[in-house]
Design a protein around this motif. Structure first.
Motif, PDB file in Angstrom:
ATOM      1  N   LEU A   1       0.834  -1.199   0.000  1.00 20.22           N
ATOM      2  CA  LEU A   1       0.000   0.000   0.000  1.00 20.22           C
ATOM      3  C   LEU A   1       0.871   1.251   0.000  1.00 20.22           C
ATOM      4  O   LEU A   1       0.578   2.240  -0.691  1.00 20.22           O
ATOM      5  CB  LEU A   1      -0.914   0.006   1.229  1.00 20.22           C
ATOM      6  CG  LEU A   1      -1.557   1.360   1.581  1.00 20.22           C
ATOM      7  CD1 LEU A   1      -2.620   1.721   0.549  1.00 20.22           C
ATOM      8  CD2 LEU A   1      -2.141   1.351   2.980  1.00 20.22           C
ATOM      9  N   TYR A   2       1.938   1.230   0.777  1.00 25.73           N
ATOM     10  CA  TYR A   2       2.774   2.418   0.935  1.00 25.73           C
ATOM     11  C   TYR A   2       3.485   2.770  -0.364  1.00 25.73           C
ATOM     12  O   TYR A   2       3.440   3.924  -0.822  1.00 25.73           O
ATOM     13  CB  TYR A   2       3.769   2.210   2.078  1.00 25.73           C
ATOM     14  CG  TYR A   2       3.097   2.166   3.417  1.00 25.73           C
ATOM     15  CD1 TYR A   2       2.871   3.330   4.133  1.00 25.73           C
ATOM     16  CD2 TYR A   2       2.636   0.969   3.968  1.00 25.73           C
ATOM     17  CE1 TYR A   2       2.223   3.310   5.365  1.00 25.73           C
ATOM     18  CE2 TYR A   2       1.981   0.935   5.190  1.00 25.73           C
ATOM     19  CZ  TYR A   2       1.773   2.101   5.884  1.00 25.73           C
ATOM     20  OH  TYR A   2       1.120   2.079   7.087  1.00 25.73           O
ATOM     21  N   SER A   3       4.160   1.804  -0.980  1.00 25.43           N
ATOM     22  CA  SER A   3       4.865   2.089  -2.224  1.00 25.43           C
ATOM     23  C   SER A   3       3.886   2.475  -3.326  1.00 25.43           C
ATOM     24  O   SER A   3       4.173   3.360  -4.145  1.00 25.43           O
ATOM     25  CB  SER A   3       5.710   0.885  -2.657  1.00 25.43           C
ATOM     26  OG  SER A   3       4.918  -0.283  -2.757  1.00 25.43           O
ATOM     27  N   ALA A   4       2.710   1.831  -3.350  1.00 22.29           N
ATOM     28  CA  ALA A   4       1.710   2.152  -4.369  1.00 22.29           C
ATOM     29  C   ALA A   4       1.183   3.574  -4.200  1.00 22.29           C
ATOM     30  O   ALA A   4       1.070   4.333  -5.174  1.00 22.29           O
ATOM     31  CB  ALA A   4       0.559   1.145  -4.301  1.00 22.29           C
ATOM     32  N   ALA A   5       0.866   3.951  -2.975  1.00 22.38           N
ATOM     33  CA  ALA A   5       0.343   5.300  -2.718  1.00 22.38           C
ATOM     34  C   ALA A   5       1.393   6.356  -3.028  1.00 22.38           C
ATOM     35  O   ALA A   5       1.083   7.407  -3.620  1.00 22.38           O
ATOM     36  CB  ALA A   5      -0.121   5.412  -1.271  1.00 22.38           C
ATOM     37  N   LEU A   6       2.635   6.104  -2.648  1.00 19.58           N
ATOM     38  CA  LEU A   6       3.699   7.069  -2.919  1.00 19.58           C
ATOM     39  C   LEU A   6       3.936   7.224  -4.420  1.00 19.58           C
ATOM     40  O   LEU A   6       4.174   8.334  -4.920  1.00 19.58           O
ATOM     41  CB  LEU A   6       4.987   6.647  -2.218  1.00 19.58           C
ATOM     42  CG  LEU A   6       4.947   6.669  -0.685  1.00 19.58           C
ATOM     43  CD1 LEU A   6       6.247   6.121  -0.109  1.00 19.58           C
ATOM     44  CD2 LEU A   6       4.678   8.067  -0.151  1.00 19.58           C
ATOM     45  N   ALA A   7       3.853   6.113  -5.145  1.00 23.51           N
ATOM     46  CA  ALA A   7       4.007   6.185  -6.603  1.00 23.51           C
ATOM     47  C   ALA A   7       2.882   7.001  -7.224  1.00 23.51           C
ATOM     48  O   ALA A   7       3.113   7.840  -8.101  1.00 23.51           O
ATOM     49  CB  ALA A   7       4.027   4.772  -7.194  1.00 23.51           C
TER      50      ALA A   7
END
Length: 520
Positions: free
Chosen positions: A215-221
């Motif tokens: 979730l974190y890497s996806a949201a940051l991307a």
């Protein structure tokens, strides 16, 4: 005049031609003739004209492995012969899909809220009816089908505040700092939206643990933020290392503006429970470096290992005294989807913010109003989690029996998973101290690594895809969560029923031995 007319025509033609080129470059729709003489238009939205940040989003938990698992299930239904009869999805922490039973009291109250005429029946205990009446009275028109306030139903936020105070030994909680959310994910993404700004070297960086929940890497991307990795220490049961935080931050400051530090405790996908000392160190580090803390605490009831205990970041923050409790900015998150509840589909959750600038909090309130409100049934469920049956109430005995049984069984399966995986040569599994997953280290033969890279796959993706095709077991490769270069892992949930979990682990053991022999 003729000359001028020709010149004007040429200029017009040239402008039209340049305009067409310009439109093509801008991705504007162009008309073209089909074979039957009908004009058609190119798509306005194409892979070249869509939001480029969306193309950078990846979410391994529901990625290619899971899509292939769904295809295999369809093939099995159509009669295609496989070396197995079912797909065992151990890729995601979806407790009820894995067979975990709902808590009776929760479902009773939700049934009463959904169909209030049942309040006239004698089949429900009085405490369930009282909870339902209180929730319905707080809903518009007495219906959970009505919108609520954007921040959430007032009485539910008050109950969340009282729950936090009890959990944290009396540390005060202001209901105005509580925001009900659509699962914890909604709150996390909302906070990241507030944090991300700037361009180039001033672009916001967000520190996330590796391995991390995607979730974190996806949201940051999606937000175009800079992902700043810090590595958990696998040799020390995935603990956080202060020197690694310092290294990560110093490196990041060369190319971005790190503003936030995210922690998942208990850990996903790694299953560790951070010590109180570790949490103190992180808070002091955040205070010194002026970082906004985001504490993902959705597994706070899932602690199994002896000597381990959940410590909320807020509680430790306030016990460190005013130097920290008056200054460190913190957002913490909880959910109805994990712990003993496992009610993923209701999408209930909350976020509490501490020491947020009042002007920023006003902007937060505006931002959450755009999505109108979280699902009201999910808010109702969150209220039941934080306001469960108390001693002396009719449902208390059954509730405690079910809650204890669920958590005890998860603890048994956590131990079982660790023990069996550690009997497999080439697999090393740290103790599953908490949460719902194991994240074992797998040793892969060099031949398999080369073959995977020749196919354009991560070696552990290659491994997990082979495992799925040959055994029907669906796991997530460690590369989807991030890992140190040269190491390979997979994540598996401990949620399947014990008998199915034993079968799963036996198949993994057999497959790994066969895979190692095949590629040695």
């Amino acid at each position: 005049r003729v000359y001028g007319g020709v010149m004007l025509q040429c200029v017009w033609c040239a402008e039209e031609s340049l305009s067409g080129v310009s439109e093509r470059r801008r991705g504007l729709a162009q008309e073209k003739m089909t074979e039957n003489g009908v004009f058609s238009r190119d798509k306005v939205l194409t892979i070249d004209t869509m939001n480029p940040t969306v193309k950078n989003v990846e979410y391994a938990v529901r990625g290619p492995i899971v899509q292939r698992a769904i295809q295999i299930e369809k093939e099995l239904r159509e009669g295609v012969k496989k070396p197995f009869t079912e797909v065992i999805k151990a890729n995601i922490g979806d407790a009820h899909a894995m067979g975990q039973q709902p808590i009776t009291f929760f479902r009773q109250v939700l049934a009463l809220c959904s169909y209030p005429e049942l309040l006239n029946e004698n089949m429900f205990p009085e405490d369930a009816k009282n909870r339902a009446r209180r929730i319905l009275q707080a809903c518009g028109g007495g219906s959970v089908g009505a919108y609520s306030a954007s921040q959430g139903i007032d009485c539910v936020r008050q109950d969340v505040a009282r729950y936090i105070e009890r959990r944290d030994g009396g540390v005060p909680c202001d209901p105005d700092n509580v925001y009900l959310t659509t699962g914890a994910s909604d709150g996390i993404v909302t906070m990241l939206k507030l944090l991300v700004c700037g361009e180039g070297a001033s672009r916001t960086g967000v520190m996330i643990s590796i391995p991390q929940y995607p979730l974190y890497s996806a949201a940051l991307a999606e937000l175009g933020a800079v992902q700043v990795n810090y590595y958990l220490n696998e040799e020390k049961c995935w603990s956080m290392d202060l020197s690694e935080l310092e290294r990560s931050l110093a490196e990041a400051r060369k190319h971005c503006n790190p503003k936030a530090l995210c922690i998942i405790n208990p850990g996903n996908p790694t299953g560790q429970v951070q010590s109180r000392q570790c949490i103190e160190d992180v808070i002091r580090f955040a205070a010194k470096e002026r970082l906004f803390l985001m504490a993902d605490e959705v597994y706070q009831d899932n602690v199994y290992a002896e000597g381990c205990q959940f410590h909320s970041f807020k509680k430790v923050l306030f016990e460190l005294g005013p130097e920290y409790s008056d200054n460190v900015e913190l957002a913490s998150f909880h959910s109805t989807s994990k712990c003993y509840m496992g009610e993923c589909g209701f999408r209930g959750g909350y976020m509490e913010v501490i020491n947020m600038d009042p002007e920023v909090q006003a902007q937060l309130s505006k931002l959450v109003s755009v999505r109108l409100c979280p699902p009201v049934p999910g808010q109702a469920l969150m209220d039941l989690v934080v306001n469960s049956p108390q001693p002396g109430e009719p449902s208390h005995t059954t509730f405690m029996k079910e809650r204890t049984a669920t958590l005890s069984l998860l603890a048994e399966k956590a131990k079982l998973t660790e023990q069996i995986l550690n009997t497999v040569p080439g697999i090393t599994c740290n103790p599953v101290q908490g949460a719902m997953y194991s994240f074992p280290n797998i040793s892969l033969p060099e031949k398999s690594i080369k073959e995977a890279k020749a196919l354009g796959q991560a070696p552990d993706m290659f491994y997990c895809m082979k495992l799925l095709e040959e055994t029907g077991i669906c796991l997530v490769p460690g590369s989807g969560f991030g890992q140190k270069d040269g190491t390979y892992h997979f994540r598996m949930t401990i949620l399947p029923p014990t008998d199915k979990l034993k079968i799963l682990l036996a198949k993994v053991k057999e497959f790994h031995q066969k895979f190692t022999q095949q590629y040695s």
